[in-house]
Design a protein around this motif. Sequence first.
Motif, PDB file in Angstrom:
ATOM      1  N   PHE A 113       0.820  -1.211   0.000  1.00  0.00           N
ATOM      2  CA  PHE A 113       0.000   0.000   0.000  1.00  0.00           C
ATOM      3  C   PHE A 113       0.855   1.262   0.000  1.00  0.00           C
ATOM      4  CE2 PHE A 113      -4.129  -1.903   1.997  1.00  0.00           C
ATOM      5  CZ  PHE A 113      -4.429  -2.492   0.787  1.00  0.00           C
ATOM      6  N   MET A 114       1.957   1.262   0.768  1.00  0.00           N
ATOM      7  CA  MET A 114       2.848   2.438   0.770  1.00  0.00           C
ATOM      8  C   MET A 114       3.447   2.659  -0.615  1.00  0.00           C
ATOM      9  SD  MET A 114       4.819   2.603   4.443  1.00  0.00           S
ATOM     10  CE  MET A 114       5.565   0.985   4.351  1.00  0.00           C
ATOM     11  N   THR A 115       3.834   1.574  -1.265  1.00  0.00           N
ATOM     12  CA  THR A 115       4.403   1.675  -2.602  1.00  0.00           C
ATOM     13  C   THR A 115       3.369   2.216  -3.589  1.00  0.00           C
ATOM     14  OG1 THR A 115       5.878  -0.186  -2.128  1.00  0.00           O
ATOM     15  CG2 THR A 115       5.533   0.373  -4.447  1.00  0.00           C
ATOM     16  N   LEU A 116       2.148   1.703  -3.525  1.00  0.00           N
ATOM     17  CA  LEU A 116       1.098   2.164  -4.433  1.00  0.00           C
ATOM     18  C   LEU A 116       0.701   3.605  -4.134  1.00  0.00           C
ATOM     19  CD1 LEU A 116      -0.941  -1.139  -4.508  1.00  0.00           C
ATOM     20  CD2 LEU A 116       0.149  -0.069  -6.492  1.00  0.00           C
ATOM     21  N   ASP A 117       0.641   3.999  -2.874  1.00  0.00           N
ATOM     22  CA  ASP A 117       0.349   5.394  -2.520  1.00  0.00           C
ATOM     23  C   ASP A 117       1.392   6.326  -3.134  1.00  0.00           C
ATOM     24  OD1 ASP A 117      -1.954   4.902  -0.986  1.00  0.00           O
ATOM     25  OD2 ASP A 117      -0.791   4.626   0.862  1.00  0.00           O
ATOM     26  N   TYR A 118       2.654   5.942  -3.032  1.00  0.00           N
ATOM     27  CA  TYR A 118       3.741   6.731  -3.598  1.00  0.00           C
ATOM     28  C   TYR A 118       3.563   6.878  -5.117  1.00  0.00           C
ATOM     29  CZ  TYR A 118       8.522   7.975  -4.956  1.00  0.00           C
ATOM     30  OH  TYR A 118       9.618   8.586  -5.495  1.00  0.00           O
ATOM     31  N   GLU A 119       3.244   5.799  -5.781  1.00  0.00           N
ATOM     32  CA  GLU A 119       3.042   5.836  -7.228  1.00  0.00           C
ATOM     33  C   GLU A 119       1.848   6.711  -7.617  1.00  0.00           C
ATOM     34  OE1 GLU A 119       2.812   1.909  -8.932  1.00  0.00           O
ATOM     35  OE2 GLU A 119       4.657   1.285  -7.939  1.00  0.00           O
ATOM     36  N   PHE A 120       0.712   6.551  -6.900  1.00  0.00           N
ATOM     37  CA  PHE A 120      -0.493   7.316  -7.224  1.00  0.00           C
ATOM     38  C   PHE A 120      -0.309   8.807  -6.955  1.00  0.00           C
ATOM     39  CE2 PHE A 120      -3.184   3.298  -6.316  1.00  0.00           C
ATOM     40  CZ  PHE A 120      -2.927   2.823  -7.602  1.00  0.00           C
TER      41      PHE A 120
END
Length: 171
Positions: A113-120
């Motif tokens: 989730f942290m990785t996806l938040d960063y990407e979004f």
Amino acid sequence: MNKYSTITLIAIIIIIIPFAYSGLNIIGANQLEYKWSGSEEFSFFAMSNNGDVEFCNTMPFPTSFEKFQIVTFYDAKNIGMYEIMSTTIESQSSIIKKGNFSTEEFQSTQHMFMTLDYEFDGGAIRVDPNKFIVLVNIQTPIAGIIPYSYTSQITGFELDQTMKNQELLCD
């Protein structure tokens, strides 16, 4: 009107009312608006630590649901579920409800989730965001006993944008 006709008419009305109410609930549940509520902006990481969702009922009648679920999948594997239990929302008003997040692999899900938040939020792409799928499921029973659920499949990015929405029709 004779007494048998009157009894029959009353019986028909008594039978129809729960199904009509359930039908209105189904319509209302399909029209619910929602967004993340709280002091911090939505992130999947924040969702994994529970948190609040604001629901807006735009219909001219109260709407209730038994369960509201956000089920997250990455590469077709279920990585967690955010769930809010039974709620009734008055007509043309909003309500804030606390949800619970559950997963079998808490640390790896939070990392994802942290990785996806960063990407979004515009960061470098480390994992394929196209493999991140979300099911939003709203369950409301018909006449209190027949299960009915409305499920929509969206991308993680679409949910991110929906939850960050600042304007609901009830505001």
